[in-house]
Enzyme design. Structure first.
Site, PDB file in Angstrom:
ATOM      1  N   TYR A 155       0.839  -1.219   0.000  1.00 31.39           N
ATOM      2  CA  TYR A 155       0.000   0.000   0.000  1.00 31.39           C
ATOM      3  C   TYR A 155       0.870   1.263   0.000  1.00 31.39           C
ATOM      4  O   TYR A 155       0.614   2.222  -0.723  1.00 31.39           O
ATOM      5  CB  TYR A 155      -0.890  -0.065   1.243  1.00 31.39           C
ATOM      6  CG  TYR A 155      -1.908   1.029   1.401  1.00 31.39           C
ATOM      7  CD1 TYR A 155      -3.110   0.996   0.697  1.00 31.39           C
ATOM      8  CD2 TYR A 155      -1.704   2.076   2.295  1.00 31.39           C
ATOM      9  CE1 TYR A 155      -4.072   1.986   0.878  1.00 31.39           C
ATOM     10  CE2 TYR A 155      -2.650   3.062   2.484  1.00 31.39           C
ATOM     11  CZ  TYR A 155      -3.836   3.012   1.770  1.00 31.39           C
ATOM     12  OH  TYR A 155      -4.781   3.997   1.962  1.00 31.39           O
ATOM     13  N   LYS A 159       0.926   4.095  -2.807  1.00 31.01           N
ATOM     14  CA  LYS A 159       0.525   5.474  -2.488  1.00 31.01           C
ATOM     15  C   LYS A 159       1.648   6.468  -2.780  1.00 31.01           C
ATOM     16  O   LYS A 159       1.371   7.627  -3.105  1.00 31.01           O
ATOM     17  CB  LYS A 159       0.057   5.564  -1.039  1.00 31.01           C
ATOM     18  CG  LYS A 159      -1.277   4.865  -0.782  1.00 31.01           C
ATOM     19  CD  LYS A 159      -2.360   5.306  -1.754  1.00 31.01           C
ATOM     20  CE  LYS A 159      -3.776   5.034  -1.276  1.00 31.01           C
ATOM     21  NZ  LYS A 159      -4.793   5.347  -2.300  1.00 31.01           N
TER      22      LYS A 159
HETATM   23  P1  NAP Z   1     -13.397   2.225   1.649  1.00 29.90           P
HETATM   24  O1  NAP Z   1     -14.414   2.697   2.628  1.00 29.90           O
HETATM   25  O2  NAP Z   1     -12.863   0.841   1.791  1.00 29.90           O
HETATM   26  O3  NAP Z   1     -14.003   2.437   0.178  1.00 29.90           O
HETATM   27  C1  NAP Z   1     -13.282   2.051  -0.955  1.00 29.90           C
HETATM   28  C2  NAP Z   1     -14.238   1.798  -2.089  1.00 29.90           C
HETATM   29  O4  NAP Z   1     -13.465   1.441  -3.258  1.00 29.90           O
HETATM   30  C3  NAP Z   1     -15.202   0.643  -1.811  1.00 29.90           C
HETATM   31  O5  NAP Z   1     -16.523   1.014  -2.139  1.00 29.90           O
HETATM   32  C4  NAP Z   1     -14.676  -0.452  -2.735  1.00 29.90           C
HETATM   33  O6  NAP Z   1     -15.676  -1.326  -3.226  1.00 29.90           O
HETATM   34  C5  NAP Z   1     -14.123   0.361  -3.888  1.00 29.90           C
HETATM   35  N1  NAP Z   1     -13.218  -0.428  -4.711  1.00 29.90           N
HETATM   36  C6  NAP Z   1     -12.277  -1.328  -4.316  1.00 29.90           C
HETATM   37  N2  NAP Z   1     -11.663  -1.877  -5.365  1.00 29.90           N
HETATM   38  C7  NAP Z   1     -12.217  -1.333  -6.471  1.00 29.90           C
HETATM   39  C8  NAP Z   1     -12.013  -1.515  -7.863  1.00 29.90           C
HETATM   40  N3  NAP Z   1     -11.108  -2.388  -8.333  1.00 29.90           N
HETATM   41  N4  NAP Z   1     -12.763  -0.794  -8.727  1.00 29.90           N
HETATM   42  C9  NAP Z   1     -13.697   0.077  -8.271  1.00 29.90           C
HETATM   43  N5  NAP Z   1     -13.938   0.298  -6.963  1.00 29.90           N
HETATM   44  C10 NAP Z   1     -13.215  -0.405  -6.071  1.00 29.90           C
HETATM   45  O7  NAP Z   1     -12.104   3.172   1.639  1.00 29.90           O
HETATM   46  P2  NAP Z   1     -11.883   4.693   2.107  1.00 29.90           P
HETATM   47  O8  NAP Z   1     -11.361   4.668   3.474  1.00 29.90           O
HETATM   48  O9  NAP Z   1     -13.055   5.517   1.761  1.00 29.90           O
HETATM   49  O10 NAP Z   1     -10.652   5.073   1.160  1.00 29.90           O
HETATM   50  C11 NAP Z   1     -10.797   5.752  -0.084  1.00 29.90           C
HETATM   51  C12 NAP Z   1      -9.411   6.081  -0.634  1.00 29.90           C
HETATM   52  O11 NAP Z   1      -8.694   6.863   0.318  1.00 29.90           O
HETATM   53  C13 NAP Z   1      -8.552   4.842  -0.905  1.00 29.90           C
HETATM   54  O12 NAP Z   1      -7.747   5.062  -2.049  1.00 29.90           O
HETATM   55  C14 NAP Z   1      -7.679   4.773   0.325  1.00 29.90           C
HETATM   56  O13 NAP Z   1      -6.487   4.072   0.079  1.00 29.90           O
HETATM   57  C15 NAP Z   1      -7.454   6.245   0.615  1.00 29.90           C
HETATM   58  N6  NAP Z   1      -7.097   6.532   2.016  1.00 29.90           N
HETATM   59  C16 NAP Z   1      -7.931   6.214   3.048  1.00 29.90           C
HETATM   60  C17 NAP Z   1      -7.553   6.514   4.348  1.00 29.90           C
HETATM   61  C18 NAP Z   1      -8.430   6.221   5.543  1.00 29.90           C
HETATM   62  O14 NAP Z   1      -7.967   6.444   6.684  1.00 29.90           O
HETATM   63  N7  NAP Z   1      -9.653   5.763   5.386  1.00 29.90           N
HETATM   64  C19 NAP Z   1      -6.310   7.103   4.593  1.00 29.90           C
HETATM   65  C20 NAP Z   1      -5.476   7.393   3.523  1.00 29.90           C
HETATM   66  C21 NAP Z   1      -5.876   7.111   2.232  1.00 29.90           C
HETATM   67  P3  NAP Z   1     -15.952  -2.750  -2.503  1.00 29.90           P
HETATM   68  O15 NAP Z   1     -16.623  -2.435  -1.232  1.00 29.90           O
HETATM   69  O16 NAP Z   1     -16.860  -3.460  -3.459  1.00 29.90           O
HETATM   70  O17 NAP Z   1     -14.632  -3.412  -2.318  1.00 29.90           O
END
Ligand code: NAP
Length: 255
Positions: A155, A159
């Protein structure tokens, strides 16, 4: 008059979490919005909950961003159904955490494919529209984990790759009226961080409380914190900002 009146924004991984928060913010500010996610019914359901302004439209599209055919088809469908494309947010993401010695090739490839290949494929599809109209905004989701995080070799590499990708997009696409930036969130309360708590066998609320305590601003982030920064970076007010990564982390990386 909203900042995004008459604009079309496409957000990947927007059925929930940061993606849905960001899609909602674009909708509130006047955009028509495409919710892209793996599961079309979840994407359509989320699109139906967006706070659209009068005259704006939403569509939910099932798409695997790591598949070229799926990415191309999703962009084409959004342009067709919403009448154009102006903003692309590459937000879809997954985690497959493990210490390096236990990390499988599958877990490495899966994370690289969704984050890096996915951002590449969606951007390649969208830039055709953006270059032709000499206008476009690209926003990529990086993470504080780009700076290194135990158990996240895959990851973290993806990133940081997103940051290099973003800088290069800034260089290549700037002459065509296209801005590309990244946001690197810290701890944001979503299902992704809830899953981390589960993996660490910790209670979700306790996990959030400990992360808030360790943060300079003494709270964890919410999807709205990222959405606010996204709405600025993809707006015309930010047209002299490109190739940048903005850390939205309550100062976490200062520690
Ligand atoms: P999340 O709640 O897990 O949501 C991610 C979404 O992406 C889910 O709806 C998932 O669908 C979808 N997804 C996964 N694989 C996919 C694919 N191949 N094609 C299309 N959609 C796909 O994550 P989040 O926390 O909102 O994170 C969003 C972004 O922010 C990510 O890039 C993450 O790495 C980044 N981020 C998050 C955090 C944090 O603390 N939350 C921190 C830093 C960066 P499914 O449910 O069907 O798998």
């Amino acid at each position: 008059m909203g900042r995004y009146d008459g604009r079309v924004a496409l957000v990947t991984g927007a059925a929930r979490g940061i993606g849905f928060g960001t899609a909602s913010r674009f909708a509130e500010e006047g955009a028509s919005v495409a919710v892209i996610d793996l599961d079309e019914s979840a994407a359509a359901e989320a699109a139906g909950r967006l706070p659209l302004v009068e005259g704006a439209k939403a569509v939910g599209v099932g798409c695997d961003v790591s598949d070229a055919g799926s990415a191309d088809a999703a962009v084409a469908r959004v342009v067709e159904e919403l009448g154009g494309l102006h903003v692309l947010v590459n937000n879809a993401g997954i985690t497959r955490d493990n210490l390096l010695f236990k990390m499988t090739e599958e877990d490495w490839d899966l994370v690289m494919n969704v984050h890096l290949r996915g951002a590449f494929l969606m951007t390649r599809a969208a830039q055709k529209v953006f270059v032709a109209q000499k206008y476009g905004k690209i926003l990529n989701l990086s993470s504080v984990s780009a700076l290194g995080n135990r158990g996240q070799a895959n990851y973290s590499a993806a990133k940081m790759g997103i940051q290099g990708f973003t800088r290069t997009l800034g260089l290549e696409l700037g002459p065509f009226g296209i801005n590309a930036n990244a946001i690197a969130p810290g701890f944001i309360a979503t299902e992704m961080t809830d899953a981390t708590a589960a993996r660490l066998k910790m209670d979700v609320e306790e996990f959030r409380r400990l992360n808030a305590e360790a943060n300079p601003v003494k709270r964890v982030g919410a999807p709205e914190d990222i959405a606010a920064a996204a709405a600025f970076l993809c707006s015309d007010e930010a047209s002299y900002i490109t190739g940048q990564t903005l850390y939205v982390d309550g100062g976490a990386k200062l520690g």
